[in-house]
Design a protein around this motif. Structure first.
Motif, PDB file in Angstrom:
ATOM      1  N   UNK A   1      21.809 -26.134 -14.524  1.00 23.41           N
ATOM      2  CA  UNK A   1      20.961 -24.966 -14.735  1.00 23.41           C
ATOM      3  C   UNK A   1      20.196 -25.184 -16.038  1.00 23.41           C
ATOM      4  N   UNK A   2      18.887 -25.450 -15.979  1.00 18.60           N
ATOM      5  CA  UNK A   2      18.101 -25.643 -17.198  1.00 18.60           C
ATOM      6  C   UNK A   2      17.614 -24.302 -17.738  1.00 18.60           C
ATOM      7  N   UNK A   3      17.075 -24.279 -18.950  1.00 23.07           N
ATOM      8  CA  UNK A   3      16.481 -23.044 -19.460  1.00 23.07           C
ATOM      9  C   UNK A   3      15.370 -22.550 -18.539  1.00 23.07           C
ATOM     10  N   UNK A   4      15.208 -21.232 -18.450  1.00 31.30           N
ATOM     11  CA  UNK A   4      14.242 -20.630 -17.529  1.00 31.30           C
ATOM     12  C   UNK A   4      12.798 -20.813 -17.986  1.00 31.30           C
ATOM     13  N   UNK A   5      12.591 -21.282 -19.195  1.00 29.56           N
ATOM     14  CA  UNK A   5      11.240 -21.494 -19.734  1.00 29.56           C
ATOM     15  C   UNK A   5      11.275 -22.731 -20.621  1.00 29.56           C
TER      16      UNK A   5
ATOM     17  N   UNK B   1      20.299 -19.063 -17.138  1.00 31.13           N
ATOM     18  CA  UNK B   1      19.046 -19.793 -17.346  1.00 31.13           C
ATOM     19  C   UNK B   1      18.166 -19.091 -18.381  1.00 31.13           C
ATOM     20  N   UNK B   2      18.143 -17.777 -18.341  1.00 31.82           N
ATOM     21  CA  UNK B   2      17.332 -17.029 -19.308  1.00 31.82           C
ATOM     22  C   UNK B   2      17.932 -17.085 -20.706  1.00 31.82           C
ATOM     23  N   UNK B   3      19.270 -17.033 -20.796  1.00 28.88           N
ATOM     24  CA  UNK B   3      19.926 -17.091 -22.102  1.00 28.88           C
ATOM     25  C   UNK B   3      19.746 -18.459 -22.757  1.00 28.88           C
ATOM     26  N   UNK B   4      19.594 -19.499 -21.959  1.00 30.63           N
ATOM     27  CA  UNK B   4      19.419 -20.847 -22.496  1.00 30.63           C
ATOM     28  C   UNK B   4      18.051 -21.052 -23.150  1.00 30.63           C
ATOM     29  N   UNK B   5      17.155 -20.114 -22.991  1.00 31.25           N
ATOM     30  CA  UNK B   5      15.860 -20.237 -23.673  1.00 31.25           C
ATOM     31  C   UNK B   5      16.044 -20.050 -25.182  1.00 31.25           C
ATOM     32  N   UNK B   6      16.605 -18.930 -25.659  1.00 35.55           N
ATOM     33  CA  UNK B   6      16.849 -18.833 -27.103  1.00 35.55           C
ATOM     34  C   UNK B   6      18.011 -19.718 -27.569  1.00 35.55           C
ATOM     35  N   UNK B   7      18.964 -19.986 -26.685  1.00 34.96           N
ATOM     36  CA  UNK B   7      20.109 -20.830 -27.031  1.00 34.96           C
ATOM     37  C   UNK B   7      19.919 -22.248 -26.486  1.00 34.96           C
ATOM     38  N   UNK B   8      18.721 -22.784 -26.632  1.00 34.10           N
ATOM     39  CA  UNK B   8      18.376 -24.051 -25.983  1.00 34.10           C
ATOM     40  C   UNK B   8      19.218 -25.250 -26.421  1.00 34.10           C
ATOM     41  N   UNK B   9      19.830 -25.284 -27.637  1.00 37.63           N
ATOM     42  CA  UNK B   9      20.681 -26.448 -27.935  1.00 37.63           C
ATOM     43  C   UNK B   9      21.819 -26.652 -26.934  1.00 37.63           C
ATOM     44  N   UNK B  10      22.330 -25.569 -26.340  1.00 41.60           N
ATOM     45  CA  UNK B  10      23.386 -25.704 -25.335  1.00 41.60           C
ATOM     46  C   UNK B  10      22.921 -26.502 -24.113  1.00 41.60           C
TER      47      UNK B  10
ATOM     48  N   UNK C   1      18.067 -30.412 -20.432  1.00 40.11           N
ATOM     49  CA  UNK C   1      18.650 -30.826 -19.149  1.00 40.11           C
ATOM     50  C   UNK C   1      19.448 -29.712 -18.487  1.00 40.11           C
ATOM     51  N   UNK C   2      20.112 -28.886 -19.301  1.00 41.72           N
ATOM     52  CA  UNK C   2      20.830 -27.754 -18.740  1.00 41.72           C
ATOM     53  C   UNK C   2      22.332 -27.887 -18.794  1.00 41.72           C
ATOM     54  N   UNK C   3      23.003 -26.852 -18.272  1.00 44.24           N
ATOM     55  CA  UNK C   3      24.461 -26.795 -18.234  1.00 44.24           C
ATOM     56  C   UNK C   3      24.921 -26.818 -16.783  1.00 44.24           C
ATOM     57  N   UNK C   4      26.168 -27.214 -16.571  1.00 41.44           N
ATOM     58  CA  UNK C   4      26.695 -27.318 -15.205  1.00 41.44           C
ATOM     59  C   UNK C   4      27.087 -25.948 -14.661  1.00 41.44           C
ATOM     60  N   UNK C   5      26.787 -25.742 -13.389  1.00 41.73           N
ATOM     61  CA  UNK C   5      27.132 -24.477 -12.732  1.00 41.73           C
ATOM     62  C   UNK C   5      27.666 -24.779 -11.341  1.00 41.73           C
TER      63      UNK C   5
ATOM     64  N   UNK D   1      25.127 -12.555 -24.614  1.00 37.44           N
ATOM     65  CA  UNK D   1      23.708 -12.646 -24.274  1.00 37.44           C
ATOM     66  C   UNK D   1      23.526 -12.800 -22.768  1.00 37.44           C
ATOM     67  N   UNK D   2      24.333 -13.662 -22.144  1.00 37.54           N
ATOM     68  CA  UNK D   2      24.260 -13.834 -20.691  1.00 37.54           C
ATOM     69  C   UNK D   2      24.586 -12.523 -19.989  1.00 37.54           C
ATOM     70  N   UNK D   3      25.620 -11.826 -20.464  1.00 39.76           N
ATOM     71  CA  UNK D   3      26.027 -10.579 -19.807  1.00 39.76           C
ATOM     72  C   UNK D   3      24.963  -9.492 -19.940  1.00 39.76           C
ATOM     73  N   UNK D   4      24.319  -9.424 -21.092  1.00 36.38           N
ATOM     74  CA  UNK D   4      23.254  -8.426 -21.286  1.00 36.38           C
ATOM     75  C   UNK D   4      22.088  -8.690 -20.340  1.00 36.38           C
TER      76      UNK D   4
END
Length: 464
Positions: free
Chosen positions: A17-21, A69-78, A97-101, A177-180
């Motif tokens: 799952x990559x960042x949404x933007x 995916x949306x949370x990974x935009x501001x938290x992009x180092x993850x 590249x994203x995180x595993x899901x 952040x993901x939960x919000x």
């Protein structure tokens, strides 16, 4: 007696799952607290959620995946990958590249896990599946998510974090952040702060006048825990009555000064030492986790950590005593040592640890005849609401440090089947040692002999 719970989990292939933007492509260095050897492993967290008939949220997997995916935009180092630079320095290559899901289904209901959810959890390796190649230190995804739908309409969220990226509080900040976002927010409430230079070594490094015995190079002449292939797993519940019972064994000058952490950590250290029965001259270490943030209380903060910082911000101060001293002295001896060790940690201590990491090649804290306790009661795992309400259980999936069982325990907030709030502590010990551990702890959960007027306290209770 019924055997252990067994069930089948059917998983779809894991996907990134990559960042949404679009996100920045850059190299971000970790702090010198982050990249020490003792944090170079993946730590699992598990959240159990009941069916939410009132909200009718539907399928949790796409909801959480999209929010992730949306949370990974501001938290992009993850979404990047770790690289090792000169001097074993770790840095995140922000590749996007994203995180595993992984999306999965299990033929089991939440109530099959029992009235009181607690570690150890059955089929844990199926609920947080180790995708082949995903658990490496370098070049692997930094987060792994698995959403497992249950037959009752509830679900299990398994999360595995590369510990060098964040501590418990930092992980909860990201999951919040993901939960919000999953509940419909436009953006996370807390803005993430990288700021790793705050806990980076000075130039030149100059460790302070601290012994830092948590990083002693100790030869393993007798084995860390023997045997490692015959371990018993059990969790213990400490409610108000249990805590009061143990506190009654302390000398008067320590009863009011010892925190709940001091008390339980000293108790676990002493009982575990008696249970393992090492030679009397063996040096035993009790490693405490001290949060530099102040555990949510800014007045107790060791370092001025900005809101939104999600890196590792804690130290490993250690209490040291011989096995003979721990076993021969009353409980207050161990509790006082724990309290003194915690009291060492201040701004200079944190700077000294960072400097020591650079000078000594980022050593692992010693695990030889050592035991580590981490308090996650204030981390906030139990507050994570992705739209299905708060979890029936939220927190560490098991004890241990990396692949080493029995070396670490967590203090986890817990409400038992009777509705009592307290702390549950997972323990892992060799089978015979576990029996001795329970026997020794029962002695300290009974009124002290010299004060028969104390309230009668119950012997040790499981969380059931």
């Amino acid at each position: 007696m019924a055997g252990p719970l067994k069930f089948t989990v059917r998983r779809k292939p894991a996907a990134l799952v990559p960042p949404a933007a679009p996100t920045p492509r850059e190299l971000k260095r970790l702090s010198d607290i982050d990249d020490q050897d003792g944090l170079r492993f993946h730590i699992p967290v598990i959240q159990f959620y009941r069916r939410s008939s009132a909200l009718m949220m539907g399928d949790p997997a796409p909801v959480i995946r999209d929010a992730l995916a949306r949370a990974l935009v501001p938290y992009y180092p993850f979404a990047g990958r770790l690289r090792e630079l000169h001097g074993r320095k770790l840095a995140v290559e922000c590749t996007g590249e994203g995180v595993l899901f992984t999306e999965a289904d299990a033929d089991v209901r939440l109530d099959h896990f029992g009235d009181a959810l607690q570690p150890p959890f059955p089929c844990l390796d199926e609920l947080i599946f180790d995708v082949p190649g995903s658990s490496e230190v370098l070049g692997a995804p930094l987060l792994l998510f698995q959403v497992t739908r249950l037959a009752c309409g509830g679900f299990v969220l398994g999360v595995r974090l590369h510990h060098t990226m964040a501590d418990a509080q930092g992980l909860v900040q990201f999951l919040t952040a993901v939960s919000e976002l999953a509940r419909g927010a436009e953006a996370p409430t807390v803005r993430p702060v990288w700021g790793r230079a705050l806990l980076t070594a000075r130039d030149p490094p100059r460790p302070g006048p601290f012994a830092h015995r948590e990083y002693d190079d100790v030869p393993d002449t007798h084995g860390t825990i023997v045997p490692l292939d015959d371990m018993a797993h059990r969790s213990f519940f400490f409610g108000k009555r249990e805590v009061n019972a143990v506190r009654a064994h302390l000398p008067l000058n320590l009863r009011s000064r010892a925190t709940r952490f001091d008390l339980l950590t000293g108790l676990l250290w002493r009982c575990r030492t008696v249970a393992l029965a090492p030679d009397a001259d063996e040096v035993m270490r009790m490693i405490c986790i001290v949060n530099a943030r102040g555990g949510g209380n800014k007045s107790r903060a060791v370092v001025d950590i900005p809101e939104g910082y999600y890196g590792n911000a804690f130290a490993f101060p250690v209490a040291v005593a011989t096995a003979g001293e721990l076993c021969a002295n009353p409980l207050g001896f161990a509790v006082d040592l724990v309290k003194r060790a915690k009291g060492e940690v201040d701004v200079e201590y944190m700077r000294s640890v960072a400097d020591l990491m650079v000078l000594r090649g980022r050593p692992h804290f010693t695990v030889v005849r050592a035991y580590l306790v981490s308090d996650v009661t204030k981390a906030g795992f139990g507050d994570l609401d992705f739209g299905w309400g708060k979890p029936a259980y939220g927190g560490p999936a098991k004890g241990g440090v990396g692949a080493i069982p029995g070396v670490a325990s967590f203090l986890i907030p817990f409400r038992n089947a009777k509705g009592e709030d307290g702390i549950v502590v997972p323990m892992c010990l060799p089978g015979p040692a576990m029996d001795r551990f329970v026997e020794e702890m029962n002695k300290l959960l009974a009124p002290p002999k010299q004060d028969q007027q104390q309230e009668a306290f119950p012997v040790i209770r499981s969380a059931l």
